[in-house]
Design an enzyme around this catalytic site. Structure first.
Site, PDB file in Angstrom:
ATOM      1  N   CYS A 122      64.512 138.078 -69.118  1.00 52.02           N
ATOM      2  CA  CYS A 122      65.902 138.508 -69.312  1.00 52.02           C
ATOM      3  C   CYS A 122      66.874 137.350 -69.083  1.00 52.02           C
ATOM      4  O   CYS A 122      68.064 137.567 -68.854  1.00 52.02           O
ATOM      5  CB  CYS A 122      66.261 139.651 -68.374  1.00 52.02           C
ATOM      6  SG  CYS A 122      65.485 141.202 -68.820  1.00 52.02           S
ATOM      7  N   ARG A 148      51.187 139.448 -68.413  1.00 53.35           N
ATOM      8  CA  ARG A 148      50.710 140.152 -67.227  1.00 53.35           C
ATOM      9  C   ARG A 148      50.144 141.509 -67.630  1.00 53.35           C
ATOM     10  O   ARG A 148      50.579 142.110 -68.611  1.00 53.35           O
ATOM     11  CB  ARG A 148      51.850 140.342 -66.214  1.00 53.35           C
ATOM     12  CG  ARG A 148      52.055 139.116 -65.325  1.00 53.35           C
ATOM     13  CD  ARG A 148      53.133 139.322 -64.319  1.00 53.35           C
ATOM     14  NE  ARG A 148      54.433 139.452 -64.940  1.00 53.35           N
ATOM     15  CZ  ARG A 148      55.080 140.596 -65.147  1.00 53.35           C
ATOM     16  NH1 ARG A 148      54.561 141.737 -64.733  1.00 53.35           N
ATOM     17  NH2 ARG A 148      56.242 140.606 -65.743  1.00 53.35           N
ATOM     18  N   ASP A 165      62.920 131.862 -60.561  1.00 55.59           N
ATOM     19  CA  ASP A 165      62.105 133.082 -60.614  1.00 55.59           C
ATOM     20  C   ASP A 165      61.970 133.809 -59.279  1.00 55.59           C
ATOM     21  O   ASP A 165      61.973 135.031 -59.253  1.00 55.59           O
ATOM     22  CB  ASP A 165      60.706 132.730 -61.145  1.00 55.59           C
ATOM     23  CG  ASP A 165      59.921 133.946 -61.622  1.00 55.59           C
ATOM     24  OD1 ASP A 165      60.533 134.852 -62.217  1.00 55.59           O
ATOM     25  OD2 ASP A 165      58.701 133.988 -61.401  1.00 55.59           O
ATOM     26  N   LYS A 212      53.339 135.399 -58.642  1.00 56.01           N
ATOM     27  CA  LYS A 212      53.663 136.811 -58.417  1.00 56.01           C
ATOM     28  C   LYS A 212      52.766 137.432 -57.349  1.00 56.01           C
ATOM     29  O   LYS A 212      53.220 138.255 -56.553  1.00 56.01           O
ATOM     30  CB  LYS A 212      53.550 137.597 -59.723  1.00 56.01           C
ATOM     31  CG  LYS A 212      54.340 137.007 -60.875  1.00 56.01           C
ATOM     32  CD  LYS A 212      55.824 137.038 -60.640  1.00 56.01           C
ATOM     33  CE  LYS A 212      56.535 136.283 -61.718  1.00 56.01           C
ATOM     34  NZ  LYS A 212      57.777 136.686 -62.190  1.00 56.01           N
ATOM     35  N   SER A 225      61.640 140.166 -65.883  1.00 56.83           N
ATOM     36  CA  SER A 225      61.014 139.062 -66.619  1.00 56.83           C
ATOM     37  C   SER A 225      61.589 138.963 -68.027  1.00 56.83           C
ATOM     38  O   SER A 225      61.814 139.982 -68.688  1.00 56.83           O
ATOM     39  CB  SER A 225      59.504 139.292 -66.732  1.00 56.83           C
ATOM     40  OG  SER A 225      58.933 139.359 -65.455  1.00 56.83           O
ATOM     41  N   HIS A 238      62.474 138.693 -56.650  1.00 59.59           N
ATOM     42  CA  HIS A 238      62.323 138.162 -58.006  1.00 59.59           C
ATOM     43  C   HIS A 238      63.686 137.635 -58.457  1.00 59.59           C
ATOM     44  O   HIS A 238      64.346 138.250 -59.301  1.00 59.59           O
ATOM     45  CB  HIS A 238      61.834 139.306 -58.915  1.00 59.59           C
ATOM     46  CG  HIS A 238      61.357 138.877 -60.258  1.00 59.59           C
ATOM     47  ND1 HIS A 238      61.385 139.716 -61.347  1.00 59.59           N
ATOM     48  CD2 HIS A 238      60.827 137.715 -60.707  1.00 59.59           C
ATOM     49  CE1 HIS A 238      60.889 139.095 -62.406  1.00 59.59           C
ATOM     50  NE2 HIS A 238      60.545 137.869 -62.041  1.00 59.59           N
ATOM     51  N   ARG A 290      54.875 130.175 -73.273  1.00 58.86           N
ATOM     52  CA  ARG A 290      55.472 129.644 -72.039  1.00 58.86           C
ATOM     53  C   ARG A 290      55.419 128.134 -71.970  1.00 58.86           C
ATOM     54  O   ARG A 290      54.540 127.512 -72.565  1.00 58.86           O
ATOM     55  CB  ARG A 290      54.698 130.204 -70.835  1.00 58.86           C
ATOM     56  CG  ARG A 290      54.783 131.721 -70.690  1.00 58.86           C
ATOM     57  CD  ARG A 290      55.993 132.115 -69.910  1.00 58.86           C
ATOM     58  NE  ARG A 290      56.256 133.551 -69.925  1.00 58.86           N
ATOM     59  CZ  ARG A 290      57.103 134.130 -69.073  1.00 58.86           C
ATOM     60  NH1 ARG A 290      57.742 133.427 -68.160  1.00 58.86           N
ATOM     61  NH2 ARG A 290      57.342 135.424 -69.149  1.00 58.86           N
TER      62      ARG A 290
HETATM   63  O1  SAT Z   1      54.319 136.895 -64.566  1.00 55.83           O
HETATM   64  S1  SAT Z   1      54.729 135.541 -64.949  1.00 55.83           S
HETATM   65  O2  SAT Z   1      55.120 134.841 -63.734  1.00 55.83           O
HETATM   66  O3  SAT Z   1      53.645 134.883 -65.601  1.00 55.83           O
HETATM   67  C1  SAT Z   1      56.093 135.602 -65.946  1.00 55.83           C
HETATM   68  C2  SAT Z   1      56.958 136.752 -65.634  1.00 55.83           C
HETATM   69  O4  SAT Z   1      56.680 137.852 -66.114  1.00 55.83           O
HETATM   70  O5  SAT Z   1      57.966 136.602 -64.911  1.00 55.83           O
HETATM   71 MN    MN Z   2      59.430 136.395 -63.239  1.00 55.93          MN
END
Ligand code: SAT
Ligand code: MN
Length: 582
Positions: free
Chosen positions: A251, A70, A276, A207, A249, A227, A365
Site C-alpha cells: 500500500c 506469503r 516495513d 515477518k 503490504s 508493521h 520484489r
Molecule cells: O511478507 S513480505 O515481507 O515478503 C512482503 C510483505 O507482504 O510485506
Molecule cells: Mn510488509
C-alpha cells in the site's frame, strides 16, 4: 567457525542430524562471502546477472511460479491454548505443529549445504534489538538476509554474550505447495518454515521473527512490534519530526518512507529510517522511540519509476537482487510502470507475450541494503532509535476514509487503528481487491489474539503521559468513475505537514464524529491542480458509509468474544452514538 554457546551448537547439530546436509556453513556476513554465494548461484542458474553496465552488481532470481507471495493459509501460530492465537491466526498445538513439519524436514538437506545465519534485528549495540539464528538450505535466503539484516560474526558475538536467540529453521524443501508450512512456536521462541523461498515466508528475521514472535515478546515486555515505516520530516528551518506509519503490504510504505518533496515545497527533506517494521519502546523519559529492526528493503517493484519514487528508482540501479521481474532485450530488469524500455522476457523466463499477463509479477520484489537509499538516515543505526511524534494508520479505501483525520486521543486512536480495512493486494496469496479488516495493518503478522493485542495497545496511557498523536490517512480515495482524487506520492508531504503542525499545536481542526479533520485551506494545495470541490470531497465524511462500516466493525469485534477490551467496545459504541445523532 562454530560457537561457544552450547545451546546454539546443540540445536545446529540436531537440525543437521535430522536434515542431513552435505556440509554446514556458518555465515560470517562478509562481503567476500556474499560475492562467493552470488557466484555460486550465477553458476547454477539460481541467479542471472543483469546488464552490469547499467545495473552493476544486480541479479535476477526467478522463483518457482507457485511461490511468489506469503501464504497466510499455511501460516500457523502454535500455542498450547487455541484462544491465545486468536481468530486472527491459524492455530495448531505445538505438538501437532512439530509433528506436521518435522517429517518434512527429515533428510531434506541431503546434497545441499546448510547455512547457519546469526542475525541481529536492530542496531548491533541497541538494547532494543533482538537476535536470532536462521538455518536454511537456500543461498538465496542467505544473500537476502545479508541485505536485510545485520548478520554474521558481530551478531553471533552478541548472541553468545546474551545466550538467547530466536531459532529459525528453514528449507525450501521441494517447493510443493502441499508441503509448505510456516509455523511459529512463540513459547519456544522458534520458527519452522518449509516449502517456500519467498521473502516473508523464508527470510525468517522479517515477518516471522520481527513481527509474529516479537509482537508476543513486546506484549510481555511492555513495547510494540509493528508493521510500520519510520520516517523523518525535516522542515526548511531544520526541525525534524519522526513518524511511524502502518499500512498493509503493498500500500505504498516504501514509497512514503522515501518520499521526494515536490518542487512547490522547497527546503523540505525526508529521511528514511525504515519501510516495513518498527519496534517501539518507551524510554526512561517516557518518550516513545522507534528502531527499525531491519537494515534493508524488500520492496514491490512494479510502479517504481523516476516520477513515483526517484529514490527507490535510483537505489535499485546497483547492488540489488530482483525477484520475478521481466527483462529487456539488453538484459535490464523490466517491470510494469517502469516507463523506460520494453519487455523482451517475462518473470517466468518466457519470451514476453501480453497474452501471458504482465512481464513482471505484480508482487515482484527488489532486495537492497538501506544504505543504498539516497534518503537513508544514519539514525537508522542509532542504538537509542528516534522519538516518534505521530503514529499514522491507513489502507487502500476507495470511499469512506477521508484524506486525513486525527484521533481524539490514544483510546480513540486504538479504535482507528483496529478498524483499518484495506483492499487486498498481490503481496499475499488470496483474493486481490477484496476489502478485508486489517487492524493496525497487522492481520497477517500479529502473533497472538488480536483482542489481547488491543488490550496491550490500550495499556500505553498507563505507561507514559507523552504518547504521540494518532492519525489516519487514505491516499486512495476515488470518485464515482474510479479516478483517484488525490495525486499521492511526493504530494503526500502536504498531508504530513498538517500532521506535524497538529503535533506542534500550530494549526486548528474541525471536530467531527470520526475525529479531527483539517479546516478548509489548511492543507496547502499551492501549485497543485486540484479544485476546492475535490478537496472538500477528500475531506468529507459520508455518514451513511461510516455507519455501515462501524456496524461491520462491531460484528468483527464479536468474533473475538469476551476477550475484546471494554474500552475498545466503548469507543466503537461512542462512535455509533455520535453518528446516530447526525
Ligand atoms: O511478507 S513480505 O515481507 O515478503 C512482503 C510483505 O507482504 O510485506
Ligand atoms: Mn510488509
Amino acid at each position: 567457525m562454530t560457537t561457544s554457546l552450547a545451546t546454539l551448537q546443540k540445536w545446529v547439530d540436531e537440525v543437521a542430524s535430522h536434515t542431513r546436509p552435505n556440509n554446514i556453513h556458518w555465515c560470517t556476513g562478509s562481503d567476500d562471502e556474499y560475492q562467493q554465494l552470488i557466484s555460486k548461484m550465477t553458476a547454477d542458474g539460481t541467479l542471472s546477472p543483469l546488464n552490469q553496465d547499467k545495473y552493476p552488481n544486480c541479479y535476477l532470481h526467478l522463483s518457482d511460479p507457485t511461490d511468489v507471495a506469503r501464504v497466510e493459509h499455511l501460516t500457523y501460530v502454535c500455542t498450547p491454548n487455541e484462544e491465545d492465537a486468536g481468530p486472527n491466526n491459524n492455530w495448531m498445538s505445538p505438538v501437532e505443529g512439530h509433528a506436521k513439519v518435522d517429517p518434512l524436514f527429515a533428510g531434506v538437506m541431503q546434497g545441499r549445504t546448510m547455512y547457519v545465519i546469526p542475525y541481529c534485528m536492530g542496531p548491533l549495540d541497541s538494547p532494543y534489538s533482538r537476535c536470532g539464528v536462521e538455518i536454511t538450505d537456500s543461498p538465496y535466503v542467505v544473500v537476502n538476509m545479508k541485505l536485510m539484516t545485520r548478520m554474521g560474526s558481530a551478531a553471533l558475538e552478541r548472541i553468545e554474550r546474551e545466550g538467547t536467540f530466536v531459532k529459525g529453521q528453514h528449507s525450501t524443501g521441494d517447493l510443493d505447495p502441499e508441503r509448505r508450512f510456516i509455523m511459529h512456536f512463540p513459547d519456544e521462541l522458534s520458527i519452522k518454515s518449509i516449502g517456500s523461498g519467498y521473502g516473508g515466508n523464508a527470510l525468517l528475521g522479517k515477518k516471522c521473527h520481527a513481527l509474529r514472535i516479537a509482537s508476543q515478546q513486546a506484549r510481555s515486555e511492555g513495547w510494540l512490534a509493528e508493521h510500520m515505516l519510520i520516517m523523518g520530516l525535516e522542515s526548511p528551518d531544520g526541525e525534524t519530526h519522526y513518524i511511524a506509519c502502518a499500512f498493509p503490504s503493498a500500500c505504498g510504505k516504501t514509497n512514503l518512507a522515501m518520499l521526494i518533496p515536490p518542487h512547490s515545497l522547497p527546503g523540505w527533506k525526508i529521511w528514511t529510517l525504515g519501510d516495513d517494521i518498527a519496534w517501539l519502546h518507551i524510554d526512561t523519559e517516557g518518550q516513545l522511540r522507534a528502531i527499525n529492526p531491519e537494515s534493508g528493503y524488500f520492496g514491490v517493484v512494479p510502479g517504481t519509476n523516476a516520477k513515483t519514487n526517484q529514490n527507490a528508482f535510483d537505489m535499485i540501479h546497483k547492488d540489488t537482487i530482483f525477484t520475478n521481474v521481466g527483462r529487456t532485450a539488453d538484459n535490464e530488469p523490466w517491470w510494469e510502470g517502469k516507463k523506460v524500455g520494453e519487455p523482451a522476457f517475462d518473470w517466468q523466463g518466457r519470451k514476453y507475450d501480453p497474452e501471458n499477463g504482465p512481464a513482471a509479477h505484480p508482487n515482484s520484489r527488489f532486495t537492497v541494503a538501506a544504505t543504498n537509499n539516497p534518503s537513508y538516515s544514519a539514525l537508522a543505526d542509532a542504538a537509542e532509535g528516534v522519538p516518534i511524534s505521530a503514529i499514522v494508520f491507513g489502507g487502500r479505501r476507495a470511499k469512506v476514509a477521508p484524506l486525513v483525520f486525527e484521533a481524539r486521543d490514544w483510546q480513540h486512536g486504538v479504535l482507528v487503528g483496529a478498524s483499518v480495512g484495506s483492499k487486498m493486494t498481490a503481496a499475499a496469496f488470496g483474493e486481490v481487491g477484496k476489502i478485508r479488516r486489517d487492524p493496525m495493518a497487522m492481520k497477517p503478522f500479529c502473533g497472538y489474539n488480536f483482542a489481547d493485542y488491543w488490550t496491550h495497545w490500550l495499556s500505553f496511557p498507563e505507561r507514559t503521559k507523552k504518547l504521540p498523536k494518532i492519525f489516519h490517512v487514505n491516499w486512495f480515495r476515488q470518485d464515482d468513475d474510479g479516478n483517484f482524487l488525490w495525486p499521492g506520492f511526493g504530494e503526500n508531504l502536504r498531508v504530513l505537514r498538517w500532521i506535524v503542525d497538529r503535533c506542534e499545536n500550530r494549526v486548528g481542526a474541525r471536530e467531527t464524529p470520526v475525529g479531527y479533520l483539517p479546516n478548509e485551506g489548511d492543507i496547502d494545495t499551492s501549485e497543485l491542480d486540484i479544485s476546492a470541490d475535490t478537496m472538500r470531497e477528500l475531506l468529507s465524511i459520508d455518514v451513511e458509509h461510516w455507519r455501515i462500516e462501524n456496524e461491520h466493525f462491531a460484528d468483527y469485534l464479536d468474533e473475538f468474544g469476551d476477550r475484546v477490551p471494554a474500552a475498545l467496545r466503548k469507543e466503537q459504541q461512542r462512535l455509533a452514538a455520535k453518528l446516530a445523532e447526525l
